[in-house]
Design an enzyme around this catalytic site. Structure first.
Site, PDB file in Angstrom:
ATOM      1  N   LYS A 160     -27.762  -2.039  -9.380  1.00 45.45           N
ATOM      2  CA  LYS A 160     -28.462  -1.014 -10.162  1.00 45.45           C
ATOM      3  C   LYS A 160     -29.191  -0.054  -9.221  1.00 45.45           C
ATOM      4  CE  LYS A 160     -32.306  -4.222 -10.522  1.00 45.45           C
ATOM      5  NZ  LYS A 160     -32.818  -5.380 -11.244  1.00 45.45           N
ATOM      6  N   TYR A 182     -52.227  17.342   8.828  1.00 46.18           N
ATOM      7  CA  TYR A 182     -53.113  17.619   7.703  1.00 46.18           C
ATOM      8  C   TYR A 182     -54.410  16.832   7.814  1.00 46.18           C
ATOM      9  CZ  TYR A 182     -49.507  20.211   5.221  1.00 46.18           C
ATOM     10  OH  TYR A 182     -48.582  21.149   4.859  1.00 46.18           O
TER      11      TYR A 182
HETATM   12  C1  LIG Z   1     -32.937  -6.485 -10.590  1.00 45.81           C
HETATM   13  C2  LIG Z   1     -32.476  -7.722 -11.218  1.00 45.81           C
HETATM   14  C3  LIG Z   1     -31.917  -8.743 -10.450  1.00 45.81           C
HETATM   15  C4  LIG Z   1     -31.961  -8.734  -8.940  1.00 45.81           C
HETATM   16  O1  LIG Z   1     -33.265  -9.082  -8.512  1.00 45.81           O
HETATM   17  P1  LIG Z   1     -33.695  -9.146  -6.982  1.00 45.81           P
HETATM   18  O2  LIG Z   1     -35.091  -9.616  -7.028  1.00 45.81           O
HETATM   19  O3  LIG Z   1     -33.571  -7.768  -6.448  1.00 45.81           O
HETATM   20  O4  LIG Z   1     -32.768 -10.095  -6.297  1.00 45.81           O
HETATM   21  C5  LIG Z   1     -31.380  -9.826 -11.119  1.00 45.81           C
HETATM   22  N1  LIG Z   1     -31.409  -9.898 -12.481  1.00 45.81           N
HETATM   23  C6  LIG Z   1     -31.973  -8.946 -13.248  1.00 45.81           C
HETATM   24  C7  LIG Z   1     -31.983  -9.097 -14.719  1.00 45.81           C
HETATM   25  C8  LIG Z   1     -32.530  -7.828 -12.646  1.00 45.81           C
HETATM   26  O5  LIG Z   1     -33.110  -6.892 -13.412  1.00 45.81           O
END
Ligand SMILES: *Cc1c(COP(=O)(O)O)cnc(C)c1O
Length: 351
Positions: A42, A251
């Protein structure tokens, strides 16, 4: 005269290590024991580039991918067709139905409303069970066998809220998830994210869903020796200058030179995801030397101390110290924020 436009060489990039990515997936797959590791891709594979990551992991024999929404599923559909299953974690809205019904990807059904929406399609789906995170998922109290009559359910999953810690929530969620499984007629089961894999075989079930650790993140000590850094931002020096004692830098003059010394100005800044939290705390690396960030990070520029690297000149590229654990301590950002926040302006250069 040619019509081809001259190419514009980038001034900042992120070097991405294909071997480390694949080695991390293999290590997580091994650590998953009898379970098979999938991959959370994702958010554009946590910012690194979903298409490149999916290609490499499909070649390594990863067969389950997890994305957040249907746009993300569409982006990889030609790469996963016939080779891997894709689960859409945010589920399916009414607005998604036209695309979802002709997609090979499966929605992760998160609520009774989504269940009703999908039920008559006869198409495959996954089910998310709320085992105590109270984010997405169907509650244990709402589950009963009739709910799923005639449905084609691949994975019954849940998600751990605190797998990076050792409190009681992990075993509480495990207990709740186990109780729910008896009521969901699914072909496969899945609970663990990256950190959950390190909690041991009770948490592995059939499929694991690592994300962060594929990309070099380490949230538990058990993973420290297994996981390699994947992403190294790097920037070109676009100016070298000499400060005199008392000269102010950047800055709000957050740095004032206490002695005469040289600095380099890098073509990178907070617009690239190197946020202000690294001001006066981050560092870049050159031939084994650590070159501290001086003063405030600007939108497009960063100043570093050259005292330890007098050979650095305009045109030299330096690596950012971006081991996710170290960078998290420097900036106060989570490892997740650091990796997903790398800006679009950084050219992704896979090695
Ligand atoms: C993002 C996510 C993962 C992966 O989690 P990590 O902590 O990045 O390994 C797995 N399952 C779900 C439902 C997620 O939303």
């Amino acid at each position: 005269m040619s019509d081809a436009k001259p190419i514009i060489p980038p001034t900042a990039a992120v070097r991405l290590d294909s071997d480390a990515l694949v080695a991390n997936w293999r290590a997580l797959d091994r650590l998953s024991g009898k379970a098979k590791a999938g991959a959370a891709v994702k958010a554009n594979a946590y910012g690194l580039g979903a298409r490149a990551v999916v290609k490499k992991l499909v070649a390594a024999s990863c067969t389950d991918f997890f994305v957040a929404n249907w746009q993300e599923a569409q982006e990889i559909e030609d790469l996963t067709a016939d080779k891997a299953s894709v689960s859409v974690l945010n589920g399916v809205r009414a607005l998604d139905m036209p695309f979802a019904l002709q997609s090979a990807a499966k929605p992760v059904i998160n609520s009774l409303d989504q269940l009703a929406r999908w039920k008559t399609s006869g198409r495959a789906c996954d089910i998310m069970i709320n085992s105590g995170m109270n984010r997405l998922g169907i509650d244990l109290a709402d589950l009963h066998e009739d709910l799923f009559a005639g449905m084609n359910i691949d994975i019954a999953m849940s998600h751990l809220a605190s797998a990076d810690a050792d409190g009681p929530q992990n075993s509480d969620q495990l207990k709740c998830y186990r109780a729910a499984l008896g009521k969901v007629p699914a072909r496969r089961t899945s609970l663990a994210n990256s950190a959950g894999i390190a909690l041991g075989s009770d948490y592995h079930f059939d499929v694991t869903r690592p994300g962060l650790s594929l990309y070099g993140g380490i949230q538990r000590p058990e993973l420290a020796d297994l996981i390699k850094q994947v992403a190294i931002p790097q920037a070109e020096v676009i100016q070298v200058r000499s400060l005199r004692a008392g000269d102010k830098l950047g800055y709000n003059a957050q740095y004032v030179a206490d002695r005469p010394h040289d600095i380099a100005i890098l073509a990178m800044g907070y617009a690239d995801g190197y946020l202000r939290g690294f001001s006066s705390s981050g560092a870049f690396l050159h031939k084994g030397q650590r070159l501290p960030v001086l003063g405030r990070v600007s939108m497009d520029l960063i100043a570093i101390d050259l005292a330890a690297a007098p050979d650095v000149a305009e045109g030299t590229w330096v690596d950012c110290e971006y081991d996710l654990g170290i960078a998290s301590a420097q900036s106060g950002l989570s490892q997740y924020e650091l990796i997903t926040g790398l800006g679009r302006r950084l050219a992704r250069q896979w090695l």
